[in-house]
Design a protein around this motif. Structure first.
Motif, PDB file in Angstrom:
ATOM      1  N   GLU A  83       0.726  -1.413  -0.099  1.00  0.00           N
ATOM      2  CA  GLU A  83       0.002   0.071   0.048  1.00  0.00           C
ATOM      3  C   GLU A  83       0.839   1.294  -0.166  1.00  0.00           C
ATOM      4  O   GLU A  83       0.549   2.263  -0.627  1.00  0.00           O
ATOM      5  N   ALA A 116      -7.987  10.758  -4.681  1.00  0.00           N
ATOM      6  CA  ALA A 116      -8.552   9.483  -4.663  1.00  0.00           C
ATOM      7  C   ALA A 116     -10.185   9.498  -4.954  1.00  0.00           C
ATOM      8  O   ALA A 116     -10.889  10.264  -4.692  1.00  0.00           O
ATOM      9  N   ARG A 176     -11.637   4.611  -2.782  1.00  0.00           N
ATOM     10  CA  ARG A 176     -10.465   4.659  -2.179  1.00  0.00           C
ATOM     11  C   ARG A 176     -10.455   5.513  -0.843  1.00  0.00           C
ATOM     12  O   ARG A 176      -9.908   5.299   0.067  1.00  0.00           O
ATOM     13  N   GLU A 197      -7.411  -6.997   0.097  1.00  0.00           N
ATOM     14  CA  GLU A 197      -7.896  -5.840  -0.480  1.00  0.00           C
ATOM     15  C   GLU A 197      -9.157  -6.094  -0.931  1.00  0.00           C
ATOM     16  O   GLU A 197     -10.170  -4.898  -1.233  1.00  0.00           O
ATOM     17  N   ARG A 204     -12.541  -3.496  -0.393  1.00  0.00           N
ATOM     18  CA  ARG A 204     -13.332  -2.956  -1.677  1.00  0.00           C
ATOM     19  C   ARG A 204     -14.463  -3.377  -1.160  1.00  0.00           C
ATOM     20  O   ARG A 204     -15.604  -2.245  -1.114  1.00  0.00           O
ATOM     21  N   ASN A 263     -16.618   5.216  -8.329  1.00  0.00           N
ATOM     22  CA  ASN A 263     -15.434   5.511  -8.950  1.00  0.00           C
ATOM     23  C   ASN A 263     -15.237   6.993  -9.406  1.00  0.00           C
ATOM     24  O   ASN A 263     -14.323   7.454 -10.152  1.00  0.00           O
TER      25      ASN A 263
END
Lengths: 402, 232
Positions: free
Chosen positions: A5, B100, B104, B122, B126, B143
């Protein structure tokens, strides 16, 4: 926060400002590139010198009259000897030394050489018939003079390639006579083209028997003695043997110096290494300048991203997470700079090698990795300050920063 | 046990030679599940109180017990961990990362959660962030960058970020201050829902219509608590 990250964040940040990133790493690129380039040139010079020395004939032993006070491999001052070195010394060595393949005296002088109207000034070597063997000299036409011709001091001469061309053009001069100063010499041979060997152009020389040379220059002592050991491993034995014989002939006094091609080569290499290190150290200074460039941009980054730092801290980033993130950015910059710099320098050295194959300055592996890691280290060293500062900002001050 | 309990809390700012008492010996306690609004004129110390309770700032004097634990003894890392897992923060000016995407931004607390406990993969991060965005009605805007969203949408992203780690406590500093009244209503409806699910909400607002949703109103003036009123 995982390493992945952190790396992702730093590259995202660097890619968002491509021009700035490129300009920032430029200093590092030049610094690292200079180190690799200069060291490569130094290494190339060493390779070049080594091959030149080896071109002189391996296992070469050099004896010069005079003893230098200090231990050196570059010989005594010329003319420092008390006792003469003579052809008798050469004959004694030849008779008694077991580890030598060839030995010859050497007399040096400058003469004018004349054939009809053509005139040239050349350096003449007075040697015996073994000399071509010692220095890997190849005769192109005719022959080198014989042992008998040497012993009787016959007036015969072997000319270097250019001397022959200058006096005779393309004609074959073997058998013809030239005048060295006022004496008539018969040409017995012409050398094959040899070119430069350690600054000495063999194509511009003439070779005559030792005794003839002593007579020509009106002298009775040798400039020195040259010999060839029978093998590389026998080198030390040969040197010891020659020392023994010569000392014996001088009432035990060692007023001469014996050098080997290997020791001379090592001395030259030591000098070149010093030179290389000094140049590399100077280049390292430019790398520090590159590091300062990175530090400068990191300070700017900290100021620009103050709010981001506040936001991250507010949602749970520790001080150390902020520090890691900014340090990662500084390291990314220096790694990038290091890669481009080292890569560029390596490409340049290979390019030059293909353009000039006789000068092999391809970047040696032993400098590539250290130069790269030095770049990374500089990035860390100069990134710590800004990263530390960023981690100390109070959250509210950061959030309110506009 | 009270969720939050403060006793004799003081906050003094120094500006040059001048000392400003933002909060004067304030004491109060807050139970789990409350929905509190803090009101008062500007300069009354309401935001300062919120930041101290939200561990973004430290009091000059006094005790602050969070679930019975004195906060002043916590290390910087422990405070960061509490901000990350136990509480969420919503700001008047949203405070999203501009480069971002919404997704994010919402994932960020989950990323830092990985420093205190085993990090979620990850894909899981998400999914959790997407759930939070769905909950605030932004499943079609995940997004988008913040500057592609309206003010109300940005604030909902900020709320999604605040609740993505499922905190017990949600702090909001004028959450509707920069929004039109329609967007403001949407936000406050969200707060109602979260409170109904058991999240304790402490909100600074001087808009009576918004503050009226709270079950308890703390009124501040010159750094002192002048009224503590519960809706019947």
């Amino acid at each position: 926060m995982q390493v992945k990250e952190i790396v992702r964040l730093s590259f995202e940040s660097l890619l968002s400002q491509k021009l700035r990133t490129a300009l920032t790493i430029l200093g590092m690129v030049i610094g690292v590139g200079a180190i690799v380039l200069l060291v490569s040139v130094g290494q190339g010079a060493k390779n070049y010198v080594t091959s030149e020395f080896e071109g002189l004939g391996t296992n070469l032993i050099i004896v010069q009259p005079g003893k230098s006070d200090r231990k050196t491999h570059l010989g005594p001052p010329v003319g420092a000897a008390q006792r003469k070195m003579t052809t008798a010394d050469v004959q004694a060595i030849e008779k008694r030394a077991l580890n030598l393949e060839a030995v010859s005296g050497l007399v040096l002088g400058t003469v004018s050489v004349r054939y009809e109207d053509a005139l040239a000034n050349i350096t003449v070597f007075g040697t015996n018939e073994q000399f071509p063997h010692i220095l890997n000299i190849k005769v192109g036409r005719g022959e080198y003079f014989s042992r008998e011709e040497d012993e009787y001091g016959r007036r015969v001469v072997v000319l270097g390639q250019n001397v022959a061309t200058e006096l005779f053009g393309d004609a074959d001069p073997v058998g013809l006579s030239v005048k060295l100063n006022e004496s008539e010499y018969r040409i017995v041979g012409v050398l094959a083209p040899m070119g430069n060997k350690l600054g000495l152009d063999f194509d511009e020389l003439g070779f005559i028997p030792t005794e003839a040379a002593l007579k020509l220059f009106n002298d009775d002592k040798l400039f020195g003695i040259r010999a060839k050991a029978s093998s590389r491993v026998g080198m030390d034995d040969a040197v010891a043997e020659m020392t023994e014989i010569l000392k014996e002939r001088r009432d035990g006094e060692e007023d001469f110096t014996i050098m080997t091609q290997i020791s001379m080569m090592e001395s030259m290499n030591t000098i070149l290494s010093m030179l290389t290190y000094v140049l590399a150290a100077i280049a390292a200074i430019s790398m520090v300048v590159g590091g300062i460039g990175i530090m400068n941009i990191m300070w700017v980054t900290v100021v620009e991203r103050t709010q981001e730092i506040g936001i991250r801290r507010a949602v749970g980033a520790r001080r150390v997470d902020i520090m890691k993130q900014l340090l990662a950015e500084a390291i990314s910059l220096s790694v990038l700079g290091g890669l481009v710099g080292v890569g560029g320098a390596v490409l340049i050295t290979y390019g030059l090698y293909f353009a000039f194959p006789y000068f092999d300055m391809r970047a040696p592996m032993w400098i590539v990795l250290p130069a790269f890691f030095l770049a990374v280290f500089v990035g860390v060293a100069f990134g710590v300050g800004p990263a530390w500062r960023a981690s100390r900002i109070e959250i509210l001050d950061a959030l309110r920063y506009e | 046990m009270a969720l939050i309990s403060i006793e004799g809390l003081d906050k003094v700012f120094r500006r040059g030679d001048e000392e400003i008492h933002a909060i004067r010996s304030m004491s109060l306690s807050i139970e789990p599940g409350e929905f509190i609004s803090i009101t008062g004129p500007s300069g009354s110390g309401k935001s300062t109180l919120l930041y101290i309770l939200g561990l973004l700032d430290k009091p000059t004097n006094g005790r602050y017990l969070l679930q019975g634990t004195p906060v002043e003894n916590l290390s910087d890392t422990e405070r960061a961990q509490l901000r990350n897992k136990f509480m969420g923060f919503v700001f008047q000016s949203f405070h999203l990362l501009p480069r971002a995407t919404a997704l994010r931004n919402v994932m960020m607390p989950l990323v830092y959660a990985g420093t205190y406990e085993a990090a979620l993969p990850e894909a899981e991060q998400r999914a959790r962030a997407a759930d939070a965005l769905t909950m605030v009605g932004l499943e079609n805007r995940m997004n988008h960058l913040p500057n592609e969203l309206s003010g109300g949408q940005r604030q909902r992203v900020a709320i999604a970020r605040a609740i993505v780690n499922r905190p017990k406590l949600l702090f909001a500093d004028e959450p509707t201050g920069n929004l039109d009244s329609k967007s403001g209503k949407e936000i406050i409806t969200l707060f109602d829902r979260l409170n109904a699910e058991g999240v304790t909400i402490i909100m600074v607002s001087h808009d009576p219509a918004i503050a009226g949703h709270a079950h308890r109103t703390l009124s501040l003036r010159d750094g002192e608590l002048v009224e503590d009123r519960r809706a019947s």
